[in-house]
Design an enzyme around this catalytic site. Structure first.
Site, PDB file in Angstrom:
ATOM      1  N   LYS A  53       8.188  -4.882   4.985  1.00 21.43           N
ATOM      2  CA  LYS A  53       9.299  -5.820   5.113  1.00 21.43           C
ATOM      3  C   LYS A  53      10.159  -5.508   6.329  1.00 21.43           C
ATOM      4  O   LYS A  53      10.746  -6.381   6.927  1.00 21.43           O
ATOM      5  CB  LYS A  53      10.169  -5.770   3.854  1.00 21.43           C
ATOM      6  CG  LYS A  53       9.561  -6.521   2.686  1.00 21.43           C
ATOM      7  CD  LYS A  53      10.440  -6.365   1.453  1.00 21.43           C
ATOM      8  CE  LYS A  53       9.659  -6.666   0.190  1.00 21.43           C
ATOM      9  NZ  LYS A  53      10.132  -5.913  -0.958  1.00 21.43           N
TER      10      LYS A  53
ATOM     11  N   ARG B 294      -0.657   9.829   6.768  1.00 22.14           N
ATOM     12  CA  ARG B 294      -1.500   9.247   5.714  1.00 22.14           C
ATOM     13  C   ARG B 294      -1.049   7.810   5.516  1.00 22.14           C
ATOM     14  O   ARG B 294       0.153   7.527   5.486  1.00 22.14           O
ATOM     15  CB  ARG B 294      -1.349  10.010   4.399  1.00 22.14           C
ATOM     16  CG  ARG B 294      -1.942   9.210   3.237  1.00 22.14           C
ATOM     17  CD  ARG B 294      -2.081  10.006   1.982  1.00 22.14           C
ATOM     18  NE  ARG B 294      -3.138  10.995   2.102  1.00 22.14           N
ATOM     19  CZ  ARG B 294      -3.653  11.643   1.056  1.00 22.14           C
ATOM     20  NH1 ARG B 294      -3.203  11.406  -0.155  1.00 22.14           N
ATOM     21  NH2 ARG B 294      -4.604  12.525   1.229  1.00 22.14           N
TER      22      ARG B 294
END
Lengths: 431, 310
Positions: free
Chosen positions: B90, B112
């Protein structure tokens, strides 16, 4: 390179070119005379007084028609608009484009259709609006085809989305025939198609979720079955798989009224282009395997596939410079379709007449619009192509507002040199 | 190893980018670092003054801890950032995050991400060295390396072994890195699992796809099982863990088909009684905890090597 503006000359004699006009069984060196925007025999006018376009070494062909373009207006003008999109079309050799209805709002009514055509009056190419199959392209109820036809739509499609409800698709084929609207099917089973690239060796290697070729084939077969049952016409958009080509070939042999298009990237690239997580190689349907690519080329050769359409899908860097999983599907294609198709010509896969059938004659026939012919009396929509001109498609040359092309910095062979609509030169590289 | 070898990788993005010499060099380096963790004072000054950022977009306990311990034992300064993928989607893009972090001049970023290829993209936008700590279903190179280190310690070699990998091959970056690594080193990797979890193209990656548990386990030198998940993103992969456990769970009886000295491995966390029966996980053949110990050494080696040391 220039875009021509102001009061336009609409009478010309195009000399020294090789005229390729398969609709009239012409492939020879001859002059084309244009008088007041219409192709003429030249019997009644003084040809010597007309301005000359020297097309030596070039192909002179009926104006190319892209039956599958996303112009993004209304709603996403930061990606493309009717002005920029048609200019990209004209620069790529297209005199007309059919624009898909997945705009905001969706083109499912006369107001949007009329707005597009109003803007198109000053555009560099003809614009044929495609209306939505279903209201809002939501796949629930039919859009008002009578109103769309009256407003100027030539076809209907929910392109970008499949029509998952088979009954609705059946009714669309039937109801569209009342208004002589082509139905263009985006074939994709959404339950199978949850990935981001072709499912196979490459998706496993890259760890990306795959879209199986079956996601396309099962819907292609459904459309064929519905067309066969109803006796109505259906046009299959952006064919990308060997299995789809086979299904369409078999259906045509049975007499089913099915037509189909593919896009230049499906006969040029494979899913190996995704390697390195290249988002400009992300589109839907996805790039497939070498076997699929070969089948698509074969389909273009033997007539199974009727048209080459670009599926020009502009996206800004906001949608493309991101992780592969979330990047938008789609690439621009109006400016590279001619050289990529010419590659097939140079390889001896298709001849010049077949190329013109794929890019002009058949799109006009499928959409039921004028064009695809250089016969006297036809509107002077003409494309002049230098089949040997080499150029590098660098970012600064891109005419479209968006730059999402996997062919950037490729050295391409063959380029459109001049695009004429109704006798008016809309784009020229001659001067 | 060829004379004149030198480790030339700026980033560690996947085992698919590493040669046999690279892998041996990393494992040798890891081997030399392993004793540091056994000392009473577990710290060397090698990476003093270096900044290491753990950028984890996916939850992780052991991998993040392992990298952090590795960095701290080398005296690097470590920082952990765990933006949730949803809020990142977002708000700020990964590229902007990368540029901002880069502006603070870190030396190494360990990332990651649930999206395959995210570390590759990151590496193009930062000046720091990037180490992939797991990207989507693509690779988990430090895991693949610690797996190889563990096997090498017990078998004395990495060639001519039969490595059996059982479970969800489709979604497993661990399996992918193991296939790349062990085949590069000259061993055969045999895989098996439910057909819903065996992706296309495994043969082209170098793996041999088996058709039964017996076939995959028979005469194996290593039996590696993977953590199983019933469902992913509404994709109905398996009917139940009960059925999975019966058909694909590795039992002591199944292990009797493997070589007598076969190793049992698992990247963790283990679903006891599902993919691995407790008696197997706790047997003398199990090297699961050795894998964890070696993980720290391998990660110390990677941190050391990407900083241009040799």
């Amino acid at each position: 390179m220039r875009q021509c503006e102001g009061v336009m000359e609409r009478s010309w004699v195009i000399k020294n070119g090789r005229v390729v006009d398969p609709a009239n069984k012409v492939d020879q060196q001859c002059d084309i005379i244009v008088q007041d925007g219409v192709i003429s025999t030249g019997d009644e006018i003084g040809v010597d007084d007309l301005p000359v376009i020297d097309a030596a070494g070039c192909l002179v062909v009926p104006g190319l028609i892209d039956m599958h373009t996303h112009l993004r207006e209304p709603g996403q003008e930061y990606k493309e608009d009717i002005t920029s999109g048609t200019l990209a079309a004209a620069s790529g050799g297209f005199t007309a484009v059919a624009c898909m209805p997945n705009t905001c709002p969706v083109n499912d009514n006369s107001a949007v259709c009329a707005m597009i055509l109003e803007k198109a009056r000053s555009a560099a190419a003809r614009v044929y609006p495609v209306g939505a199959i279903s209201k809002g392209s939501e796949g629930k109820q039919l859009a008002e085809y009578g109103e769309l036809r009256a407003a100027g739509a030539v076809a209907v499609s929910d392109d970008g989305l499949p029509v998952t409800d088979s009954q609705l698709m059946r009714r669309a084929l039937e109801y569209a025939s009342d208004f002589d609207l082509a139905v263009i099917a985006h074939c994709e089973d959404p339950a199978l198609s949850t990935g981001v690239m072709n499912e196979g060796e490459m998706s496993t290697q890259l760890g990306l979720k795959g879209i199986p070729n079956a996601a396309e084939s099962v819907m292609v077969y459904r459309e064929i079955a519905l067309a066969e049952f109803t006796g109505k016409k259906v046009h299959i958009a952006h064919v990308s798989t060997a299995m789809s080509v086979d299904l369409i070939r078999q259906a045509k042999a049975r007499g089913v009224r099915v037509t189909a298009e593919t896009a230049p990237h499906y006969f040029t690239l494979t899913d190996e282009a995704v390697s390195g997580y290249i988002t400009n190689a992300k589109m839907n349907p996805p790039l497939r395997t070498g076997e699929d690519r070969a089948a698509v080329i074969h389909g273009l050769q033997d007539g199974t596939l009727d048209a080459i359409a670009t599926d020009h899908a502009p996206h800004s860097i906001l949608e493309k410079e991101m992780e592969f999983d979330v990047a938008a599907f789609g690439i621009i294609g109006l400016e590279t379709a001619v050289p990529l198709t010419l590659t097939l010509l140079h390889q001896g896969v298709i001849d010049a007449s077949r190329m013109v059938e794929l890019l002009a004659v058949n799109p006009a026939r499928i959409l039921g619009v004028e064009g695809g012919s250089l016969a006297p009396g036809a509107a002077a929509d003409i494309t002049i192509i230098d089949p040997k001109l080499e150029f590098s498609y660098s970012v600064d040359q891109v005419v479209s507002k968006s730059r999402n092309s996997p062919f950037l910095d490729w050295t391409l062979t063959g380029r459109s040199m001049l695009t004429m609509v109704d006798g008016a030169v809309q784009f020229s590289r001659f001067i | 190893m060829a004379t004149g070898y030198f480790f030339s990788h700026r980033h560690i993005l996947g085992i698919d980018e590493l040669s046999k010499d690279d892998i041996l060099h990393i494992l040798d380096t890891a081997d030399s670092f392993k004793e540091i963790s056994a000392r009473p004072i577990k710290k060397v000054p090698t990476l003093r003054g270096h900044t290491v950022i753990n950028l984890f977009y996916e939850p992780s306990t052991r991998t993040r801890l392992s990298f952090e311990i590795a960095a701290k034992r080398m005296s690097a300064d470590t920082f952990n950032i765990s933006p949730s993928t949803s809020s990142a989607t977002k708000g700020e893009t990964l590229i902007d995050t990368a540029r901002n972090i880069s502006a603070m001049h870190p030396d190494i970023i360990i990332v990651r991400h649930s999206f395959s290829g995210a570390p590759h993209m990151l590496s193009r936008y930062v000046n720091a060295a990037v180490i992939n700590a797991g990207d989507g279903a693509h690779e988990h190179p430090s895991q693949g390396l610690l797996d190889m280190m563990t096997v090498k310690e017990h078998k004395g070699r990495l060639n001519d072994l039969k490595i059996a990998i059982i479970g969800d091959i489709s979604h497993s970056r661990v399996a992918h890195s193991a296939i790349e690594g062990f085949t590069t080193m000259g061993s055969e990797v045999h895989v098996f699992g439910p057909a819903t979890l065996l992706p296309k193209g495994l043969e082209q990656l170098g793996a041999k796809v088996c058709t039964s548990m017996e076939e995959v386990v028979r005469d194996a030198d290593v039996v590696m099982t993977l953590r199983i998940q019933l469902e992913r993103q509404n994709d109905p992969l398996l009917p139940s863990l009960r059925e999975y456990s019966r058909r694909f769970g590795v039992s002591q009886k199944m292990m009797s088909l493997a070589k007598p000295d076969a190793l049992v491995m698992h990247p963790g966390p283990v679903n006891r009684g599902v993919e691995l029966m407790p008696e197997v996980a706790d047997s003398t053949q199990s090297v699961i905890l050795n894998q964890v110990t070696n993980g720290v050494a391998v990660r110390m080696a990677l941190l050391y090597l990407v900083m241009g040391n040799s």
